[in-house]
Structures are given as C-alpha cells and as structure tokens.
Design an enzyme around this catalytic site. Structure first.
Site, PDB file in Angstrom:
ATOM      1  CD  GLU A  35      39.104  43.444  26.897  1.00  0.00           C
ATOM      2  OE1 GLU A  35      40.284  43.188  27.208  1.00  0.00           O
ATOM      3  OE2 GLU A  35      38.638  43.267  25.763  1.00  0.00           O
ATOM      4  NE  ARG A 260      48.479  37.114  34.648  1.00  0.00           N
ATOM      5  CZ  ARG A 260      47.567  37.847  34.038  1.00  0.00           C
ATOM      6  NH1 ARG A 260      47.827  39.081  33.692  1.00  0.00           N
ATOM      7  NH2 ARG A 260      46.388  37.345  33.770  1.00  0.00           N
ATOM      8  CE  LYS A 270      39.204  38.610  31.594  1.00  0.00           C
ATOM      9  NZ  LYS A 270      39.052  39.969  31.063  1.00  0.00           N
TER      10      LYS A 270
HETATM   11  P1  ATP Z   1      42.769  39.827  29.129  1.00  0.00           P
HETATM   12  O1  ATP Z   1      43.755  38.906  28.549  1.00  0.00           O
HETATM   13  O2  ATP Z   1      41.387  39.637  28.635  1.00  0.00           O
HETATM   14  O3  ATP Z   1      43.209  41.269  29.222  1.00  0.00           O
HETATM   15  P2  ATP Z   1      43.003  39.914  31.982  1.00  0.00           P
HETATM   16  O4  ATP Z   1      43.031  38.716  32.872  1.00  0.00           O
HETATM   17  O5  ATP Z   1      44.137  40.855  31.971  1.00  0.00           O
HETATM   18  O6  ATP Z   1      42.686  39.287  30.585  1.00  0.00           O
HETATM   19  P3  ATP Z   1      41.292  42.148  32.599  1.00  0.00           P
HETATM   20  O7  ATP Z   1      39.820  42.204  32.587  1.00  0.00           O
HETATM   21  O8  ATP Z   1      42.032  43.075  31.722  1.00  0.00           O
HETATM   22  O9  ATP Z   1      41.660  40.671  32.273  1.00  0.00           O
HETATM   23  O10 ATP Z   1      41.805  42.281  34.097  1.00  0.00           O
HETATM   24  C1  ATP Z   1      41.388  43.286  34.982  1.00  0.00           C
HETATM   25  C2  ATP Z   1      42.446  43.517  36.010  1.00  0.00           C
HETATM   26  O11 ATP Z   1      42.738  42.324  36.717  1.00  0.00           O
HETATM   27  C3  ATP Z   1      43.744  43.974  35.386  1.00  0.00           C
HETATM   28  O12 ATP Z   1      44.187  45.126  36.069  1.00  0.00           O
HETATM   29  C4  ATP Z   1      44.687  42.839  35.581  1.00  0.00           C
HETATM   30  O13 ATP Z   1      45.985  43.296  35.812  1.00  0.00           O
HETATM   31  C5  ATP Z   1      44.123  42.107  36.788  1.00  0.00           C
HETATM   32  N1  ATP Z   1      44.414  40.673  36.695  1.00  0.00           N
HETATM   33  C6  ATP Z   1      44.121  39.844  35.676  1.00  0.00           C
HETATM   34  N2  ATP Z   1      44.595  38.598  35.895  1.00  0.00           N
HETATM   35  C7  ATP Z   1      45.216  38.631  37.103  1.00  0.00           C
HETATM   36  C8  ATP Z   1      45.909  37.664  37.897  1.00  0.00           C
HETATM   37  N3  ATP Z   1      46.073  36.400  37.493  1.00  0.00           N
HETATM   38  N4  ATP Z   1      46.408  38.066  39.086  1.00  0.00           N
HETATM   39  C9  ATP Z   1      46.243  39.327  39.519  1.00  0.00           C
HETATM   40  N5  ATP Z   1      45.609  40.284  38.823  1.00  0.00           N
HETATM   41  C10 ATP Z   1      45.100  39.954  37.623  1.00  0.00           C
HETATM   42 MG    MG Z   2      43.910  42.750  30.572  1.00  0.00          MG
END
Ligand code: ATP
Ligand code: MG
Length: 564
Positions: A35, A260, A270
């Site tokens: 996102e 994660r 974020k």
């Molecule tokens: P938000 O809370 O804004 O959704 P987010 O960290 O999930 O934050 P995204 O941009 O939706 O952000 O993440 C993109 C991809 O990265 C998603 O598929 C998510 O599962 C993966 N991702 C995010 N944080 C992690 C993490 N700490 N470890 C592994 N994968 C992650």
């Molecule tokens: Mg997300």
C-alpha cells in the site's frame, strides 16, 4: 543472483505439488502488493524476497501492485520510493506494474454483480451502530435492518452513492454473508464507503472507494495470480477472499501465509515510522537509523546482504523475533570479503615520538585486505606526531590491558613498536593531552625486533601532519530496549527511544586516502567497523562517513546500558 536456498520450504512444497498436478497449467505467478502509504521496511524486504524469489526460482512472474484503496494516506512519493527499493533489492517486475485503482471500474461492476445476486446490500446504519451490530468474538452479531432491501433498491442506492447524492459516511455497501460467523471478517463486511477525497491516481473521479479486502482479492484474481503469498494476519481474511471470488465465479488464487518479520530493538509499524519522520526525530524515511530499505541503503547495507539475511531467516508459519545481530552479521560477512581496510582514529589522542627526527616522513606499506590478496597494498605516511584512539591509552591500565600505558610497549600496525615514556596533562582539568613515546627503528613494518621481544597489543594510528578530518557518524539503535512495544500503560512507545542513537564526530583523524573516497564506497576502518560514504551529504573531496556496523556484535553492550 544466488538462488535462495533455504527460504520458503513450505511454499515450495505446495508449488511442487501444484506443478505436478498441472494446476494453473504449471504456471507460477505471484505479486508484491504494497500500500503506497509509507516507505518499505525490512519486513517488506522479506515479503519481496519471497514473492519475487519464488517467481524467479520457478521461472514464473511476479507483479508489483500498489494496493491503493485508501486515498487519504497515499502519495506518489511513496510509489516512487517503493519502485526504487524493489529495484535496488535486485528484483524486476518487467512491465507488470499495476495499481488496484486501475481496477476501480471492474471492482464497481463486480459490486453490482453481487448486489444483483442478492449478495450485497446498502446499509444506512451509522458507524457506531454498525459496530454495535457487529457483535464481539464471544457474542454473535445482529442483522442490519437494511439487510433485506430488495435488489432494485440496493442497485439504485449504490448508483446514487457513486453519483455523489449522499454525504460521506451516510451509507455503505456491505457483503451479505453471516452475522453469526465466528470469523468477524465474515460478518457482512463493508465493500464500499463514501469518501470525498482526491486519489493520487484517479483524482476526483470517484467519491466512493472500495475497501481493501474486497479490492485485494479481486485484484489478485484479475492479474491471474496463482499464489498469493502474504503474512499470517491475513489467515482469517482468506475465507472472505474465497467467498468474494467464488460468488463472482472468477479465478481464485491460492493464498499462503507466512510469518511476519520482527527484529529486536526495531519497530516495523508504518504508523510509528511515519511519526518518527513527521516529528523530525529522524532526518527522513532514509535516515540511516531507520529500519526502512532506504535507511539501510543509506547506512551502507548492500542488496545482497539483505537478500542473504532474508534467505537465512527462512520462512515459517509462526511469528518470532529475529535478533538484530543476525542482520548485522550478514553485512559484516560480506564486507569482510570485499571492503578495503584503512586506518582512522575516531576519538584522537596525540602521540609524539620523541626519538623520531623532526620533519621526517616515511611511507609505510599497508595491506588493503588480508582476506583478498588481489586487493594489494598501499603506502601510509608516518611521522613524528601521530594520533591514536583515546581508548587505546590508559594511565592506570586495568588487568589484561595490552594497549598503551605508561612504561608499556605496543605495536603500531604496519609501523613500529612504541613505548610510552611520559604523559602530558592539561594542568587545569587533569585530562591527558598528549603521550610521549619512543620508537624502536628495528621494528619497521611492525615486525618483531631481532632481540625476539614481543608485544601483545597492536593498535592503529594516523600521522598528524597528513590526517584528514571528514565528518563521521556513529549509530546506535533508535530504541534501546529489545521489544520497543513493551512500554508502561499510559505511556507511549517513544519512552523507549534511545537519546544517543546518533553521534556525530567532527574531529576524527583519517589516513589521507580516505579524504578522496567517493559517495557510495565502503571501507573498513581497522578495528572500528565498516563505513559507507553517505551518498546524500558527501561533497567532492569531502566525504561524510556512516558507520554501517561495528566489527563485532555489540548488542550485549546495549543490553547492559538499558535502564533497570
Ligand atoms: P499497513 O498496516 O499499512 O497495511 P503493512 O506493513 O501491512 O502495513 P503493506 O504495504 O500492506 O504494509 O505490505 C505489503 C506486503 O508486505 C504485505 O503483503 C504484507 O504482508 C508484507 N509485510 C508487511 N510487513 C511485513 C513484515 N514485517 N514481515 C513480512 N512481510 C511483511
Ligand atoms: Mg497491509
């Protein structure tokens, strides 16, 4: 690029089975779906390495798709940074750069289809009422009084929502699933809301926006994704995704969840990272202390060190926290093989060699990288006045202190043995200002003298006359506790901030060649760590050095410093 060996074993199992069964025609197509509401962090790097890595290893494809359904928080700056970061990590999405917002028309059509099937309805409950009707984990929800609206009325209201007839928040479109489901996601989730906010790509074309869950699964479907790899928290969303796709009768990818990434001393939210930037606690998203990909890049990490780290931690089905030392080891191991060694005194103490001729300069031979003979050697100037590290001298040395002390002898790396004869102090403060030593000409090159005398300590040094003094920046973690999210009730995560995360040195003394290093170059300062010439703040002939990492794991020390 090295194929990632250990990673994603469980994902591969499924892939191999699917490929053997001929599912999806043997095709593997994944995507990375950020996102664009912030910069990517090291957790995203893990997700990128998994999705792009699987596609590469199976000769499949991986799309980059921006899941841009929330116009309030999204910006082009983030889109650009995400592109740059994925590319820097070494992955390529070809011409497959997509945006969920490109699918807004299709999504709208799919929403109408569900209405027509009697599977979606317009609901007029207020946000508070909706929450109340939703129930809790232990209490089933209640049906909305608007749930049985006739299809025609729903269609009419939904079209008028789109046409802008109703104020923001007045109505939503909901999926008609099951208000008693033990899975809260299935309790008639919202599909569309009214929101008069300009979108970074569609401008003011829409005043209704689809919700993330509705958008995400349909976007995957439209792109023909075969395996949607995502983090564990989406496990409970999977039934909802499947419901939408089955009801719409469109392609259904297989979703596979993985843990994660969490790192000690690090926050990967974020929301918190944005606060650090907005409150100017850091200099920006790419501050070398930030756990963002751009922060690690500016700190001096290499793409391969981050990929190797992601490979090494592997992929599991349970969440855990990885020690920051593991990531640091990854860059250390790489730079140990590749970075030239030079000498730099970070916190200088002057040494005068009283039996060395005034005005004389010698060029001494120094090895560039003992791990890499092809790196050759260089000449380092030596003279009567030198600098050594303050911590390499003790007036009253503790036991087993093998460095310089009154009456003691040490080896100057590549130079000579010197012996401390006299300590000069500032009469006002009592601080040591200078150390006077004698040298043994028979030890040239740092070799043992003919009499077989040995010393235990070897220290680095820089000639005072030839030294240069670029700015050197040392870093510590932003948070000085292992788990920054562990803070007292009523307090904020910021109570765990480390006030000493940045130390700027203006008086370091470096061997002259270091003054000519170019932005983006990496070097080991002997005994002091690996350094990177900051690409943003350096000027020609005026490098600024960021310490990437110390030579040894120092996390134990940070733990000790932690307040009781
Ligand atoms: P938000 O809370 O804004 O959704 P987010 O960290 O999930 O934050 P995204 O941009 O939706 O952000 O993440 C993109 C991809 O990265 C998603 O598929 C998510 O599962 C993966 N991702 C995010 N944080 C992690 C993490 N700490 N470890 C592994 N994968 C992650
Ligand atoms: Mg997300």
């Amino acid at each position: 690029m090295e194929p990632q060996k250990k990673h994603s074993i469980f994902i591969r199992d499924i892939n191999d089975r699917d490929l053997a069964n001929g599912k999806n025609g043997g095709r593997i197509h994944t995507r990375f779906p950020p996102e664009p509401n912030g910069y990517l962090h090291i957790g995203h790097a893990k997700a990128i390495c998994i999705s792009f890595g699987i596609a590469r290893d199976y000769r499949g494809l991986c799309n980059l798709r921006f899941d841009d359904t929330n116009p309030e928080k999204e910006e082009n700056e983030y889109v650009n940074s995400i592109r740059e970061d994925v590319r820097w990590l070494g992955f390529d999405w070809g011409d497959r750069e997509y945006y969920a917002s490109d699918y807004f028309d299709s999504l709208y059509q799919h929403a109408e289809t569900l209405i027509q099937k009697g599977k979606a309805y317009v609901c007029d409950l207020t946000a508070d009422e909706q929450r109340e009707y939703r129930g809790t984990l232990t209490r089933p929800g209640k049906n909305s009084p608007y749930r049985d609206r006739p299809v025609e009325e729903n269609l009419d209201l939904f079209r008028r929502m789109r046409a802008g007839e109703f104020p923001d928040g007045a109505r939503v479109l909901r999926a008609k699933i099951d208000m008693a489901s033990p899975n809260m996601n299935m309790r008639d989730p919202t599909m569309y809301r009214i929101k008069r906010v300009s979108h970074h790509r569609t401008g003011d074309r829409w005043c209704i926006y689809p919700m993330y869950d509705f958008t995400h699964c349909i976007s995957d479907s439209i792109e023909g994704i075969t395996h949607s790899l995502c983090t564990l928290e989406f496990e409970n969303n999977r039934p909802l995704y499947d419901w939408f796709l089955v009801e719409l009768g469109i392609h259904r990818p297989q979703q596979i969840e993985f843990a994660r990434l969490n790192l000690t001393h690090t926050v990967l939210s974020k929301r918190v990272l944005l606060r650090l930037v907005q409150q100017k606690i850091v200099s920006g998203w790419d501050d070398p202390r930030m756990p963002t990909i751009s922060g690690f890049r500016r700190r001096g990490y290499t793409p391969s060190s981050i990929r190797n780290f992601c490979d090494q931690i592997g992929v599991a089905k349970f969440n855990s926290t990885i020690d920051m030392g593991v990531l640091e080891n990854s860059i250390r191991e790489e730079l140990n093989k590749t970075a030239p060694r030079m000498m730099a005194v970070l916190k200088p103490l002057k040494v005068v060699i009283t039996n060395y001729p005034e005005g004389k300069t010698e060029e001494l031979e120094a090895v560039n990288n003992p791990e890499d003979p092809s790196a050759g050697s260089r000449k380092v100037p030596f003279g009567r006045e030198l600098y050594i590290e303050q911590e390499d001298f003790r007036e009253t040395p503790p036991p087993k202190y093998f460095r310089l002390a009154p009456g003691k002898e040490v080896r100057l790396r590549y130079a000579y043995f010197i012996k401390c004869e006299k300590v000069i102090k500032d009469p006002a403060t009592g601080d040591v200002k200078e150390v006077h030593c004698t040298y043994d000409p028979e030890t040239r090159g740092g070799n043992n003298p003919p009499d077989g005398r040995k010393v235990k300590g070897t220290i680095h040094w820089v000639s005072a006359k030839h030294a240069v003094s670029p700015e050197v920046r040392l870093y510590e973690p932003l948070f000085n506790v292992k788990d920054p999210n562990d803070f007292p009730e009523g307090k904020d995560i910021f109570v765990n901030m480390n006030p000493q995360s940045l130390e700027v040195l203006k008086h370091a003394k470096l061997e002259p060649a270091l003054g000519q290093m170019a932005p983006g170059e990496r070097v080991q300062f002997e005994r002091m760590g690996y350094f990177f010439v900051d690409p943003k703040d350096s000027r020609p002939g005026q490098p600024v050095f960021n310490r990437i990492v110390t030579l040894r794991d120092t996390w134990g020390k940070i733990e000790q410093k932690r307040p009781a």
